[in-house]
Design a protein around this motif. Structure first.
Motif, PDB file in Angstrom:
ATOM      1  N   ASP A 183       0.852  -1.180   0.000  1.00  0.00           N
ATOM      2  CA  ASP A 183       0.000   0.000   0.000  1.00  0.00           C
ATOM      3  C   ASP A 183       0.892   1.236   0.000  1.00  0.00           C
ATOM      4  OD1 ASP A 183       0.944   0.204   2.604  1.00  0.00           O
ATOM      5  OD2 ASP A 183      -0.980  -0.249   3.548  1.00  0.00           O
ATOM      6  N   LEU A 184       0.304   2.421  -0.029  1.00  0.00           N
ATOM      7  CA  LEU A 184       1.104   3.635  -0.130  1.00  0.00           C
ATOM      8  C   LEU A 184       2.024   3.801   1.075  1.00  0.00           C
ATOM      9  CD1 LEU A 184       1.805   6.243  -1.634  1.00  0.00           C
ATOM     10  CD2 LEU A 184      -0.126   7.341  -0.455  1.00  0.00           C
ATOM     11  N   ALA A 185       1.491   3.548   2.272  1.00  0.00           N
ATOM     12  CA  ALA A 185       2.316   3.681   3.473  1.00  0.00           C
ATOM     13  C   ALA A 185       3.492   2.712   3.441  1.00  0.00           C
ATOM     14  CB  ALA A 185       1.459   3.440   4.722  1.00  0.00           C
ATOM     15  N   GLY A 186       3.232   1.474   3.043  1.00  0.00           N
ATOM     16  CA  GLY A 186       4.298   0.481   2.974  1.00  0.00           C
ATOM     17  C   GLY A 186       5.336   0.836   1.930  1.00  0.00           C
ATOM     18  N   THR A 187       4.888   1.399   0.824  1.00  0.00           N
ATOM     19  CA  THR A 187       5.811   1.800  -0.238  1.00  0.00           C
ATOM     20  C   THR A 187       6.745   2.898   0.249  1.00  0.00           C
ATOM     21  OG1 THR A 187       4.171   1.231  -1.934  1.00  0.00           O
ATOM     22  CG2 THR A 187       5.951   2.727  -2.580  1.00  0.00           C
ATOM     23  N   VAL A 188       6.175   3.916   0.879  1.00  0.00           N
ATOM     24  CA  VAL A 188       6.991   5.024   1.388  1.00  0.00           C
ATOM     25  C   VAL A 188       7.901   4.547   2.516  1.00  0.00           C
ATOM     26  CG1 VAL A 188       6.912   7.266   2.532  1.00  0.00           C
ATOM     27  CG2 VAL A 188       5.333   6.772   0.658  1.00  0.00           C
ATOM     28  N   ASP A 189       7.382   3.706   3.397  1.00  0.00           N
ATOM     29  CA  ASP A 189       8.206   3.176   4.491  1.00  0.00           C
ATOM     30  C   ASP A 189       9.413   2.412   3.961  1.00  0.00           C
ATOM     31  OD1 ASP A 189       6.479   4.251   6.341  1.00  0.00           O
ATOM     32  OD2 ASP A 189       5.494   2.349   6.850  1.00  0.00           O
ATOM     33  N   ALA A 190       9.197   1.629   2.903  1.00  0.00           N
ATOM     34  CA  ALA A 190      10.296   0.846   2.327  1.00  0.00           C
ATOM     35  C   ALA A 190      11.360   1.752   1.734  1.00  0.00           C
ATOM     36  CB  ALA A 190       9.752  -0.105   1.266  1.00  0.00           C
ATOM     37  N   VAL A 191      10.942   2.822   1.101  1.00  0.00           N
ATOM     38  CA  VAL A 191      11.881   3.775   0.515  1.00  0.00           C
ATOM     39  C   VAL A 191      12.704   4.453   1.608  1.00  0.00           C
ATOM     40  CG1 VAL A 191      12.009   5.976  -0.705  1.00  0.00           C
ATOM     41  CG2 VAL A 191      10.531   4.161  -1.579  1.00  0.00           C
ATOM     42  N   ILE A 192      12.042   4.862   2.672  1.00  0.00           N
ATOM     43  CA  ILE A 192      12.738   5.522   3.780  1.00  0.00           C
ATOM     44  C   ILE A 192      13.723   4.560   4.443  1.00  0.00           C
ATOM     45  CG2 ILE A 192      12.422   6.542   6.067  1.00  0.00           C
ATOM     46  CD1 ILE A 192       9.749   7.692   5.014  1.00  0.00           C
ATOM     47  N   ALA A 193      13.278   3.319   4.656  1.00  0.00           N
ATOM     48  CA  ALA A 193      14.153   2.322   5.274  1.00  0.00           C
ATOM     49  C   ALA A 193      15.360   2.019   4.407  1.00  0.00           C
ATOM     50  CB  ALA A 193      13.365   1.043   5.554  1.00  0.00           C
ATOM     51  N   ASP A 194      15.245   2.272   3.114  1.00  0.00           N
ATOM     52  CA  ASP A 194      16.352   2.019   2.186  1.00  0.00           C
ATOM     53  C   ASP A 194      17.350   3.168   2.153  1.00  0.00           C
ATOM     54  OD1 ASP A 194      17.441   0.165   0.209  1.00  0.00           O
ATOM     55  OD2 ASP A 194      16.908   1.661  -1.308  1.00  0.00           O
ATOM     56  N   GLY A 195      17.127   4.189   2.961  1.00  0.00           N
ATOM     57  CA  GLY A 195      18.096   5.269   3.053  1.00  0.00           C
ATOM     58  C   GLY A 195      17.771   6.520   2.256  1.00  0.00           C
ATOM     59  N   TRP A 196      16.475   6.714   1.960  1.00  0.00           N
ATOM     60  CA  TRP A 196      16.064   7.872   1.170  1.00  0.00           C
ATOM     61  C   TRP A 196      15.136   8.763   1.975  1.00  0.00           C
ATOM     62  CZ3 TRP A 196      18.270   8.358  -3.609  1.00  0.00           C
ATOM     63  CH2 TRP A 196      18.856   7.203  -4.157  1.00  0.00           C
ATOM     64  N   THR A 197      15.138  10.049   1.641  1.00  0.00           N
ATOM     65  CA  THR A 197      14.199  11.011   2.206  1.00  0.00           C
ATOM     66  C   THR A 197      13.243  11.455   1.106  1.00  0.00           C
ATOM     67  OG1 THR A 197      15.728  11.823   3.894  1.00  0.00           O
ATOM     68  CG2 THR A 197      13.941  13.292   3.255  1.00  0.00           C
ATOM     69  N   VAL A 198      11.952  11.378   1.385  1.00  0.00           N
ATOM     70  CA  VAL A 198      10.942  11.816   0.426  1.00  0.00           C
ATOM     71  C   VAL A 198      10.774  13.326   0.567  1.00  0.00           C
ATOM     72  CG1 VAL A 198       8.558  11.577  -0.339  1.00  0.00           C
ATOM     73  CG2 VAL A 198       9.767   9.586   0.593  1.00  0.00           C
ATOM     74  N   VAL A 199      11.150  14.068  -0.474  1.00  0.00           N
ATOM     75  CA  VAL A 199      11.032  15.522  -0.411  1.00  0.00           C
ATOM     76  C   VAL A 199       9.799  16.042  -1.151  1.00  0.00           C
ATOM     77  CG1 VAL A 199      13.502  15.837  -0.071  1.00  0.00           C
ATOM     78  CG2 VAL A 199      12.592  15.843  -2.389  1.00  0.00           C
ATOM     79  N   LEU A 200       9.186  15.202  -1.960  1.00  0.00           N
ATOM     80  CA  LEU A 200       7.929  15.554  -2.630  1.00  0.00           C
ATOM     81  C   LEU A 200       7.287  14.260  -3.126  1.00  0.00           C
ATOM     82  CD1 LEU A 200       6.051  17.841  -3.713  1.00  0.00           C
ATOM     83  CD2 LEU A 200       7.311  17.721  -5.858  1.00  0.00           C
ATOM     84  N   GLY A 201       5.982  14.214  -3.072  1.00  0.00           N
ATOM     85  CA  GLY A 201       5.276  13.046  -3.592  1.00  0.00           C
ATOM     86  C   GLY A 201       4.004  13.463  -4.307  1.00  0.00           C
ATOM     87  N   HIS A 202       3.676  12.723  -5.336  1.00  0.00           N
ATOM     88  CA  HIS A 202       2.425  12.948  -6.067  1.00  0.00           C
ATOM     89  C   HIS A 202       1.701  11.618  -6.185  1.00  0.00           C
ATOM     90  CE1 HIS A 202      -0.456  14.459  -8.998  1.00  0.00           C
ATOM     91  NE2 HIS A 202      -0.207  13.386  -9.730  1.00  0.00           N
ATOM     92  N   VAL A 203       0.444  11.582  -5.775  1.00  0.00           N
ATOM     93  CA  VAL A 203      -0.397  10.402  -5.948  1.00  0.00           C
ATOM     94  C   VAL A 203      -1.380  10.689  -7.075  1.00  0.00           C
ATOM     95  CG1 VAL A 203      -2.109   8.886  -4.893  1.00  0.00           C
ATOM     96  CG2 VAL A 203      -0.162   9.701  -3.538  1.00  0.00           C
ATOM     97  N   SER A 204      -1.334   9.880  -8.111  1.00  0.00           N
ATOM     98  CA  SER A 204      -2.216  10.111  -9.252  1.00  0.00           C
ATOM     99  C   SER A 204      -3.678  10.033  -8.829  1.00  0.00           C
ATOM    100  CB  SER A 204      -1.924   9.079 -10.350  1.00  0.00           C
ATOM    101  OG  SER A 204      -0.616   9.238 -10.848  1.00  0.00           O
ATOM    102  N   SER A 205      -4.451  11.013  -9.263  1.00  0.00           N
ATOM    103  CA  SER A 205      -5.862  11.088  -8.901  1.00  0.00           C
ATOM    104  C   SER A 205      -6.681  10.115  -9.740  1.00  0.00           C
ATOM    105  CB  SER A 205      -6.379  12.507  -9.128  1.00  0.00           C
ATOM    106  OG  SER A 205      -6.414  12.795 -10.529  1.00  0.00           O
ATOM    107  N   PRO A 206      -7.913   9.805  -9.299  1.00  0.00           N
ATOM    108  CA  PRO A 206      -8.791   8.972 -10.144  1.00  0.00           C
ATOM    109  C   PRO A 206      -8.981   9.566 -11.538  1.00  0.00           C
ATOM    110  CG  PRO A 206      -9.675   9.105  -7.919  1.00  0.00           C
ATOM    111  CD  PRO A 206      -8.522  10.068  -7.980  1.00  0.00           C
ATOM    112  N   GLN A 207      -9.046  10.908 -11.626  1.00  0.00           N
ATOM    113  CA  GLN A 207      -9.210  11.542 -12.931  1.00  0.00           C
ATOM    114  C   GLN A 207      -7.991  11.309 -13.815  1.00  0.00           C
ATOM    115  OE1 GLN A 207     -12.090  13.463 -14.086  1.00  0.00           O
ATOM    116  NE2 GLN A 207     -10.989  12.827 -15.932  1.00  0.00           N
ATOM    117  N   GLU A 208      -6.801  11.420 -13.230  1.00  0.00           N
ATOM    118  CA  GLU A 208      -5.589  11.160 -13.997  1.00  0.00           C
ATOM    119  C   GLU A 208      -5.560   9.723 -14.491  1.00  0.00           C
ATOM    120  OE1 GLU A 208      -1.933  13.886 -12.508  1.00  0.00           O
ATOM    121  OE2 GLU A 208      -2.881  12.719 -10.917  1.00  0.00           O
TER     122      GLU A 208
END
Length: 249
Positions: free
Chosen positions: A165-190
């Protein structure tokens, strides 16, 4: 019709091969290319939609794109020439995992092509080898908006464990040594705009080329994809594009 040709036709009216609008692309690139000049690398560039938009907006940047689809690279070169950007971009017909460069890049991109490296974290590992100190990575990956049904999994040709899920995806990225400085979640319209464009472009090509030997296959692929989306993964499969910096050297 081979998969690469089918994809090129399907993206005729949506050259960014992800469910992201032009406005969202511009906002992400504006943050990603913070410096006045720099070098960008797209590992799986396709028709180089991201890179060409970046170069058009940032006259002091240069770019390199890598992809296995020779036809997509041809279109990228034609677009670069039409935009007067051909001297600022290098395009390589090569497996992205085999690309090597003498100098690091200030921005490394892989949006919607993490399969080239076997998933999100292997993609980030590859990006890290090309990244200059203080550089940024722009990566786009799918995630589960909700628990997938059998129809959703079948429609995507995926297994439940292929994504989090989105939380797990971001958590995995952070645990891998990265900092999320911006994120975009595609909308249903997109998502809807992207899928209707994908299937519609392919179906329209079939209508416009009735005598082509691949016409029936193109129409069949459009009809199948539309059904898999509408009756399968619509509302279940999401897409996020993350701008990342290394947490530590």
């Amino acid at each position: 019709m081979n998969r690469q040709t089918l994809s090129r036709i399907a993206h005729t009216h949506h050259p960014i091969a992800a469910p992201i609008t032009d406005d969202s692309v511009a906002r992400l690139l504006d943050r990603a290319a913070r410096a006045g000049r720099g070098r960008a690398l797209d590992l799986g560039c396709g028709e180089a939609g991201w890179l060409l938009r970046l170069l058009a907006a940032r006259p002091a940047w240069q770019a390199v794109g890598v992809d296995l689809d020779a036809g997509a690279l041809t279109k990228a070169r034609e677009s670069a020439q039409a935009m007067g950007l051909e001297r600022r971009i290098g395009l390589h017909h090569l497996d992205a995992s085999e690309f090597g460069a003498r100098e690091p890049f200030d921005l490394v991109l892989n949006v919607g092509a993490t399969h080239a490296f076997g998933g999100l974290l292997p993609t980030l590992a590859a990006a890290r080898t090309h990244l200059a100190p203080g550089g940024t990575v722009l990566v786009g990956e799918g995630f589960w908006e909700r628990e997938p049904s059998r129809a959703a999994l079948d429609g995507l040709g995926a297994a439940r464990e292929d994504y989090q899920d989105l939380a797990g995806t971001v958590d995995a990225v952070i645990a891998d040594g990265w900092t999320v400085v911006l994120g975009h979640v595609s909308s249903p319209q997109e998502w809807d705009d992207y899928e209707f464009s994908w299937t519609g472009s392919l179906a329209e090509w079939a209508l416009d080329n009735p005598g082509h030997p691949d016409s029936a296959a193109a129409r069949e692929a459009a009809d199948l994809h539309r059904a898999e989306w509408l009756h399968g993964y619509r509302g279940t499969f999401g897409f996020t594009t993350l701008l990342l910096r290394r947490t530590a050297a």
